[in-house]
Write an enzyme that holds these catalytic residues in place. Structure first.
Site, PDB file in Angstrom:
ATOM      1  N   LYS A 168      -0.597 -10.019   8.135  1.00 13.09           N
ATOM      2  CA  LYS A 168      -0.372  -8.634   8.568  1.00 13.09           C
ATOM      3  C   LYS A 168      -1.712  -8.056   8.987  1.00 13.09           C
ATOM      4  O   LYS A 168      -2.668  -8.016   8.202  1.00 13.09           O
ATOM      5  CB  LYS A 168       0.229  -7.790   7.445  1.00 13.09           C
ATOM      6  CG  LYS A 168       0.420  -6.328   7.847  1.00 13.09           C
ATOM      7  CD  LYS A 168       0.807  -5.429   6.685  1.00 13.09           C
ATOM      8  CE  LYS A 168       0.946  -3.975   7.163  1.00 13.09           C
ATOM      9  NZ  LYS A 168       1.197  -3.033   6.052  1.00 13.09           N
TER      10      LYS A 168
ATOM     11  N   SER B  91       0.831  -1.208   0.000  1.00 13.72           N
ATOM     12  CA  SER B  91       0.000   0.000   0.000  1.00 13.72           C
ATOM     13  C   SER B  91       0.867   1.259   0.000  1.00 13.72           C
ATOM     14  O   SER B  91       0.626   2.190  -0.772  1.00 13.72           O
ATOM     15  CB  SER B  91      -0.918   0.003   1.229  1.00 13.72           C
ATOM     16  OG  SER B  91      -1.746  -1.129   1.238  1.00 13.72           O
TER      17      SER B  91
END
Length: 368
Positions: free
Chosen positions: A208, A81
């Protein structure tokens, strides 16, 4: 560590890609399948840097930064990201992986694994990106749930599970589950589903948790961090244990006591030595309780900085890197640049300054 501090590894003012690309092209022809070990620790989602004006990849700054964080003891994660993966083409992802692998190897960091983001819209393309990443030199893939059709998927547990089961089965490299509701239409995988995937999919290598849910982390660790988990649910790749990683760094010390394995945090781009030191201290408190007050003190500094800097997002992080290291630049459009007044406020914020001071001390750049 020599050129490892805030002023080292500064790229050439010409900022050309030619020399880097020539080396990458040569190395790409010699890529071989490796099996680097995925170890508990800190990982940084590396930004993708772009040249002013053209928005072409700035490979020189990218390679410099990958080596910088790795030398500080932080593992690089490419095309996540923070790396604006959604703004990259397939070929650009491949170029970044090859560039990172060559830069690490050239710096003598041949054992440092590369984690690469491969999540995208469809299951089919996600699998294709996993294959392309492996061919380019990636060791592990991190896969986010597709959020474009979140209305149809969010409450369909069967479909969500099927996505990860198929990707894990067909990916040539182990995958890490990426739970980030903010970037997947609000889809938030629960602890039961993540634990099931860990138990049933031997090609999964961790999760994650950018949901920031410490309770969820604790529940998952209660299963996967149990000493008997690996024998009951052996991994396809022995070098890819199932790691439970926080998606923020502000609860690293508590997560250590839940038997988690570290974090993937954007703040490690700005202060890699500090975040690596926090992980080291946190782990060492398990054997030496006298270290806990220092770990808690450093956790407070890091947590405050993370709260302040995370709100500045990708553009703010890049602006801080520009100030500290001489590279950073702007995100790719349509993401806007960070406004000068906003950066002035961010840089002068006491939370930022406290972190920068610690980073200078730990990187050996603060004169006595």
């Amino acid at each position: 560590m020599g050129t490892n501090g805030l002023n080292g590894l500064r790229p050439s003012s010409k900022n050309t890609n030619k020399d880097v690309q020539d080396k990458v092209d040569t190395a790409a022809a010699n890529v071989v399948s490796t099996s680097r070990v995925l170890k508990p620790g800190i990982f940084a989602p590396i930004p993708t840097f772009f040249l002013d004006g053209s928005e072409d990849l700035d490979l020189k700054s990218f390679a410099t930064h990958v080596v910088r964080v790795a030398k500080a003891g932080v593992g690089p994660l490419i095309a996540g990201s923070m790396g604006e993966a959604i703004h990259l083409t397939h070929s650009e992802r491949t170029t970044l992986i090859q560039t990172a692998r060559h830069a690490l190897d050239d710096a003598g960091l041949t054992d440092v694994p590369l984690i690469v983001g491969t999540g995208t819209g469809s299951t089919r393309e996600t699998i294709q990106l996993c294959k392309e990443a492996a061919e380019a030199g990636a060791d592990f893939a991190i896969v986010i749930t597709s959020g474009y059709f979140a209305g149809a998927l969010a409450n369909n547990r069967k479909a969500l599970k099927a996505f990860f089961v198929e990707v894990a089965a067909k990916s040539p490299i182990p995958i890490i589950i990426y739970n980030y509701p903010g970037a997947s239409g609000g889809i938030d995988l629960d602890s039961d589903l993540i634990t099931e995937l860990a138990e049933e999919c031997p090609n999964t290598a961790g999760v994650k948790l950018t949901c920031g849910n410490v309770g969820k982390l604790t529940r998952i660790c209660a299963t996967v961090s149990d000493p008997g988990f690996t024998s009951l649910h052996p991994r396809k790749n022995a070098n890819a244990p199932f790691l439970v990683l926080g998606g923020f760094i502000d609860f690293l010390v508590p997560s250590t006591y839940a038997n988690a394995h570290g974090a993937i945090t954007g703040l490690a781009n700005v202060a890699p030595h500090t975040i690596a030191k926090l992980f080291e201290l946190s782990e060492n408190t398990l054997q030496d309780g006298s270290l806990l007050p220092e770990a808690q003190r450093l956790q407070g500094i890091v947590a405050r900085a993370d709260y302040t800097i995370a709100k500045a997002s990708i553009a703010g992080t890049k602006s801080l890197l520009q100030k500290l290291y001489g590279y950073g630049g702007n995100p790719r459009k349509p993401l806007p640049p960070f406004e000068p007044e906003a950066f002035k406020a961010l840089w002068n914020h006491p939370h930022t300054q406290e972190l920068v001071k610690v980073e200078k001390e730990l990187s050996g750049k603060l004169k006595a």
